[in-house]
Design a protein around this motif. Sequence first.
Motif, mmCIF file in Angstrom:
data_model
loop_
_atom_site.group_PDB
_atom_site.id
_atom_site.type_symbol
_atom_site.label_atom_id
_atom_site.label_comp_id
_atom_site.label_asym_id
_atom_site.label_seq_id
_atom_site.Cartn_x
_atom_site.Cartn_y
_atom_site.Cartn_z
ATOM 1 N N GLN A 46 -8.365 -14.163 -39.800
ATOM 2 C CA GLN A 46 -7.157 -14.788 -40.362
ATOM 3 C C GLN A 46 -5.947 -14.621 -39.435
ATOM 4 O OE1 GLN A 46 -7.592 -12.497 -43.802
ATOM 5 N NE2 GLN A 46 -8.853 -13.997 -44.865
ATOM 6 N N GLN A 47 -6.179 -14.950 -38.164
ATOM 7 C CA GLN A 47 -5.137 -14.903 -37.120
ATOM 8 C C GLN A 47 -4.600 -13.502 -36.819
ATOM 9 O OE1 GLN A 47 -4.181 -18.033 -39.364
ATOM 10 N NE2 GLN A 47 -5.846 -18.726 -38.055
ATOM 11 N N LYS A 48 -5.295 -12.477 -37.339
ATOM 12 C CA LYS A 48 -4.880 -11.097 -37.064
ATOM 13 C C LYS A 48 -5.975 -10.395 -36.259
ATOM 14 C CE LYS A 48 -1.129 -10.862 -39.759
ATOM 15 N NZ LYS A 48 0.187 -10.792 -39.134
ATOM 16 N N PRO A 49 -5.593 -9.474 -35.352
ATOM 17 C CA PRO A 49 -6.625 -8.734 -34.614
ATOM 18 C C PRO A 49 -7.246 -7.635 -35.485
ATOM 19 C CG PRO A 49 -4.441 -8.017 -33.927
ATOM 20 C CD PRO A 49 -4.235 -9.111 -34.935
ATOM 21 N N TYR A 50 -8.547 -7.520 -35.424
ATOM 22 C CA TYR A 50 -9.266 -6.430 -36.097
ATOM 23 C C TYR A 50 -10.235 -5.810 -35.093
ATOM 24 C CZ TYR A 50 -7.761 -7.276 -40.927
ATOM 25 O OH TYR A 50 -7.022 -7.368 -42.076
ATOM 26 N N TYR A 51 -10.467 -4.502 -35.232
ATOM 27 C CA TYR A 51 -11.456 -3.829 -34.392
ATOM 28 C C TYR A 51 -12.821 -3.897 -35.071
ATOM 29 C CZ TYR A 51 -7.472 -1.895 -31.863
ATOM 30 O OH TYR A 51 -6.322 -1.749 -31.141
ATOM 31 N N VAL A 103 -0.997 -3.558 -30.297
ATOM 32 C CA VAL A 103 -1.318 -4.716 -31.150
ATOM 33 C C VAL A 103 -0.771 -4.600 -32.566
ATOM 34 C CG1 VAL A 103 -3.358 -5.503 -29.919
ATOM 35 C CG2 VAL A 103 -3.607 -3.715 -31.605
ATOM 36 N N LEU A 104 -0.132 -3.501 -32.858
ATOM 37 C CA LEU A 104 0.413 -3.283 -34.207
ATOM 38 C C LEU A 104 1.433 -4.383 -34.543
ATOM 39 C CD1 LEU A 104 -0.012 -1.018 -36.299
ATOM 40 C CD2 LEU A 104 1.994 0.118 -35.364
ATOM 41 N N GLU A 142 5.117 -16.951 -25.009
ATOM 42 C CA GLU A 142 4.207 -15.948 -25.591
ATOM 43 C C GLU A 142 4.175 -15.966 -27.121
ATOM 44 O OE1 GLU A 142 5.306 -12.174 -24.000
ATOM 45 O OE2 GLU A 142 4.965 -12.778 -21.936
ATOM 46 N N HIS A 143 4.001 -17.135 -27.715
ATOM 47 C CA HIS A 143 3.869 -17.249 -29.173
ATOM 48 C C HIS A 143 4.956 -16.486 -29.920
ATOM 49 C CE1 HIS A 143 -0.040 -19.171 -28.841
ATOM 50 N NE2 HIS A 143 -0.326 -18.292 -27.918
ATOM 51 N N TYR A 180 -3.316 -12.429 -33.537
ATOM 52 C CA TYR A 180 -4.469 -12.406 -32.627
ATOM 53 C C TYR A 180 -4.158 -13.181 -31.342
ATOM 54 C CZ TYR A 180 -9.176 -12.934 -30.789
ATOM 55 O OH TYR A 180 -10.277 -12.908 -29.965
ATOM 56 N N ASP A 181 -3.376 -14.263 -31.461
ATOM 57 C CA ASP A 181 -3.085 -15.122 -30.300
ATOM 58 C C ASP A 181 -2.002 -14.556 -29.387
ATOM 59 O OD1 ASP A 181 -4.899 -16.977 -31.177
ATOM 60 O OD2 ASP A 181 -3.423 -18.115 -32.342
ATOM 61 N N ASP A 182 -1.308 -13.537 -29.842
ATOM 62 C CA ASP A 182 -0.222 -12.959 -29.049
ATOM 63 C C ASP A 182 -0.769 -12.512 -27.676
ATOM 64 O OD1 ASP A 182 1.586 -10.861 -27.988
ATOM 65 O OD2 ASP A 182 2.630 -11.111 -29.887
ATOM 66 N N PRO A 183 -0.076 -12.831 -26.569
ATOM 67 C CA PRO A 183 -0.572 -12.422 -25.241
ATOM 68 C C PRO A 183 -0.806 -10.917 -25.117
ATOM 69 C CG PRO A 183 1.234 -13.973 -25.008
ATOM 70 C CD PRO A 183 1.147 -13.648 -26.467
ATOM 71 N N GLU A 184 0.015 -10.105 -25.804
ATOM 72 C CA GLU A 184 -0.192 -8.648 -25.765
ATOM 73 C C GLU A 184 -1.542 -8.280 -26.380
ATOM 74 O OE1 GLU A 184 1.424 -5.693 -24.725
ATOM 75 O OE2 GLU A 184 2.536 -7.085 -23.466
#
Length: 506
Positions: free
Chosen positions: A95-100, A70-71, A451-452, A75-79
């Motif tokens: 903000q459209q980014k993945p966070y843990y 995910v680096l 895939e975005h 966030y919407d990216d299929p990966e």
Amino acid sequence: MAAIGVHFGYTCACVAIFKDGRADVVANDAGDRVTPAVVAYRDTEQIVGIAAKQGRVRNAANTVVKVKQVLGRSYDDPETQNHRTETKCQVVDKQQKPYYEITVGEYPQYVSPEDVAKLILHKMKETAQSALGSDVTDAVITVPFEFAQAQKRALRDAAEAAGFNVLRLIHEPAAALLAYNIGQDSSSGKSHVLVYKLGGTSLSVTVLQVNGGIFRVLSTHTDHSIGGESFTQALAQHLAAEFKRTFKYDVSENARAMMKLMNGADMAKHSLSSLGSANCFVDSLHDGMDFECNVSRARFELLCSSLFNKSIQPIRPLLEKAGLSTSSINKVVLCGGSARIPRLQQMIRELFVDVELLSSAPTDEVIAVGAALQAGLLVGRESLAPEEESVTVDVSAIDLLVKEVDESGAEMFTVLLPSGTPLPARKHHTMTGAGKLSSVCLEIYQGCVMEHPEKLAKIILRDLQPSEENHNIDAVVTMKRDGSVHVSCVEQSTGRSEAITIAAAS
């Protein structure tokens, strides 16, 4: 002059140091030469490596694995979405980014993938510095060939945040060639090399032409549906079936029990690369019952026969795509931890009968060694010109697209340069805009339409004269050998023009 080479993989990381003219992999504080790329969050500390991996059974919700997936992705990216479904650690949208989402202490903490990567890279830096006995920070870090700009940028940022001075990012296949000194003898003439990498979660096969010191990528293939974990999973399922046969209880639906079996299967798999059989012992697998099972190498090979076939299946089509046959290949370089499995090596040997198979360096260390050698070459130089890249990108690794709006107002993407296009490449594209518009926008993306794709650049042609007829815009897109892109566009009736250059991430 000392320098550091780092291979940051999906499941493991490895660090090598360049000193006194040679590159050597360094063991971490646990005595291991390869460190699991796993970070566990506890109340007062973060743990990186083997202790985090082993403690995952008890602390799965606060343990981050495979952060490289995910680096640098949205966030919407299929990966990212695949990663979300696979990981036990909660992934949320900020903000459209993945966070843990880490739940230790009173309040949840939100940790970015870059912060997780920073901790792993910092561990690599500490490992290298303790071996060097000095505060060396100059480093070369490897990236997969298919990494997009945003992913390269995120990895570079994480490395710099960990305290590295990143001399350069180099592609993993190039590092593998450097480790075996391929192409460093300029009198050797032209040859073809296949780099076969089977890591923890992905397979990548790359065919390169080597001419003097220049590596030219002819074709490449990456498959994220197979890797070392696929073999571990197959063995863990077998162990679960054996437990059910012996104790009449099915643990395959119990996540904690399966995690214990995966740990046991992983250790057994590693042993089977050098031994004829391995004993697998799992403490208190179910209801206080311990489980012990002996697995022979022959049984493991039988369980994984379809996986072995899948692992070598892409080789022939890839060679055909490059216009080569197996006999055209001069050397095969093996890398990635799972490339040490004897059955897999045997199958590759059968495919390349009279070809030198290079596997003398441990396959999970070879990329880090190549990175350290490259760092050693660079550290003494005053200026680091990007043209001196050790691998020439001679095919585009990713689709290049243009986004426009059709007559109904719907967005549509057109692929200008598909992945695998020989470089340099030039493509003309004519787009139309409604005559009433005073400006027309052209957007360039990279990635897969489904895939975005990632936006690279936007060009706006302003101050157009409104007219009865549509505006016709001629766009010319050129991609150079180094992966940089130049876009120019001209409005036909007025001659108004704009141009932009998108640099390749070095």
